[in-house]
Scaffold this motif. Structure first.
Motif, PDB file in Angstrom:
ATOM      1  N   UNK A  25       9.172   6.965   1.195  1.00 11.55           N
ATOM      2  CA  UNK A  25       9.089   6.479   2.558  1.00 11.55           C
ATOM      3  C   UNK A  25       7.922   5.928   2.578  1.00 11.55           C
ATOM      4  N   UNK A  26       7.969   4.280   2.399  1.00 10.04           N
ATOM      5  CA  UNK A  26       6.906   3.498   2.625  1.00 10.04           C
ATOM      6  C   UNK A  26       6.313   3.550   4.041  1.00 10.04           C
ATOM      7  N   UNK A  27       4.846   3.292   4.517  1.00  8.18           N
ATOM      8  CA  UNK A  27       4.541   3.278   5.970  1.00  8.18           C
ATOM      9  C   UNK A  27       3.889   2.041   6.046  1.00  8.18           C
ATOM     10  N   UNK A  28       3.511   1.231   5.032  1.00  3.59           N
ATOM     11  CA  UNK A  28       2.719  -0.101   5.322  1.00  3.59           C
ATOM     12  C   UNK A  28       3.436  -0.918   4.744  1.00  3.59           C
ATOM     13  N   UNK A  29       3.158  -2.392   4.761  1.00  2.59           N
ATOM     14  CA  UNK A  29       3.735  -3.584   4.180  1.00  2.59           C
ATOM     15  C   UNK A  29       3.556  -3.543   2.669  1.00  2.59           C
ATOM     16  N   UNK A  30       2.419  -3.200   2.325  1.00  2.00           N
ATOM     17  CA  UNK A  30       2.155  -3.178   0.938  1.00  2.00           C
ATOM     18  C   UNK A  30       2.971  -2.209   0.212  1.00  2.00           C
ATOM     19  N   UNK A  31       3.114  -0.793   1.018  1.00  8.66           N
ATOM     20  CA  UNK A  31       3.783   0.357   0.189  1.00  8.66           C
ATOM     21  C   UNK A  31       5.095  -0.257   0.216  1.00  8.66           C
ATOM     22  N   UNK A  32       5.769  -0.867   1.289  1.00  9.07           N
ATOM     23  CA  UNK A  32       7.243  -1.515   1.066  1.00  9.07           C
ATOM     24  C   UNK A  32       7.403  -1.966   0.011  1.00  9.07           C
ATOM     25  N   UNK A  33       6.638  -2.933  -0.488  1.00 10.91           N
ATOM     26  CA  UNK A  33       6.686  -3.746  -1.766  1.00 10.91           C
ATOM     27  C   UNK A  33       6.967  -2.919  -2.847  1.00 10.91           C
ATOM     28  N   UNK A  34       5.976  -1.645  -2.854  1.00 11.71           N
ATOM     29  CA  UNK A  34       6.276  -0.825  -4.090  1.00 11.71           C
ATOM     30  C   UNK A  34       7.401  -0.080  -3.972  1.00 11.71           C
ATOM     31  N   UNK A  35       7.997   0.254  -2.899  1.00 16.27           N
ATOM     32  CA  UNK A  35       8.808   1.249  -2.701  1.00 16.27           C
ATOM     33  C   UNK A  35      10.273   0.413  -3.088  1.00 16.27           C
TER      34      UNK A  35
END
Length: 209
Positions: A25-35
């Motif tokens: 569950x990503x929370x930020x834009x950067x985390x979303x790319x990783x996810x």
């Protein structure tokens, strides 16, 4: 879980295994790319001597059935988990980031105190079978109900075990390593066995009214 052992053209011996997260569950834009990468799982490559560890996501189809030469080629494509400032040969990104991460969000990628990509921020949950068949789920709880620092929580049915200290690379552990981490962290480890009920602090002692 498939585990492969192989040797590369430099004579180094590697071990590879696949990691499948229960949820990310990503929370930020950067985390979303990783996810986008980590949701599908990944393959971990580690040398026998532990000097190098890498991650490749998503897992290539039937990777565990490939030749040693093919697996060595996958190692070359994989992300270095502890790059110490090294750069990827493609795009100039840090070596521990997948190529899907745009350069403009690289500064916002969460990292821990050692500078490694912080998978805690992605809320990864791993599940595995304990010897005997019980299924456990494990993940970081950043805000425990009782307050205090984050814990690594193992949950199976009504039973839970919280670890106050844990290795930062637990997300890349094999199932067997997760089992061993649970055994070391379980209370009364010399007496507790899988399936045994655990007395809570508030339960009355035997013989007390």
């Amino acid at each position: 879980m498939a585990v492969r052992e192989f040797r590369d053209d430099q004579g180094r011996q590697w071990r590879a295994w696949e990691v499948t997260p229960e949820s990310v569950h990503p929370q930020t834009r950067a985390e979303d790319y990783l996810a986008d990468c980590y949701r599908a799982g990944w393959v971990v490559f580690e040398t026998f001597d532990g000097s190098e560890k890498r991650r490749l996501c998503p897992p290539p189809y039937a990777w565990h059935e490939r030749t040693d030469e093919d697996l060595a080629a996958l190692v070359d494509r994989s992300e270095i988990l502890r790059p110490r400032g090294r750069r990827s040969p493609v795009g100039g990104l840090p070596a521990d980031l997948p190529p899907s991460v745009p350069p403009e969000v690289v500064p916002d990628v969460p990292r821990d105190a050692r500078g490694d990509v912080d998978m805690t921020a992605l809320n990864v949950v791993r599940s595995f079978h304990y010897p005997g068949g019980r299924v456990w789920a494990v993940g970081v709880v950043r805000f425990p109900e009782t307050g205090g620092n984050p814990v690594l929580r193992y949950v199976s049915g009504a039973r839970s075990v919280d670890l106050l200290a844990w290795p930062t690379d637990w997300v890349d552990y094999t199932d067997e390593q997760l089992v061993e981490l649970l055994r070391r962290g379980a209370p009364r480890k010399s007496e507790w066995r899988e399936g045994m009920p655990t007395r809570r602090f508030s339960d009355p002692r035997a013989g007390m009214g």
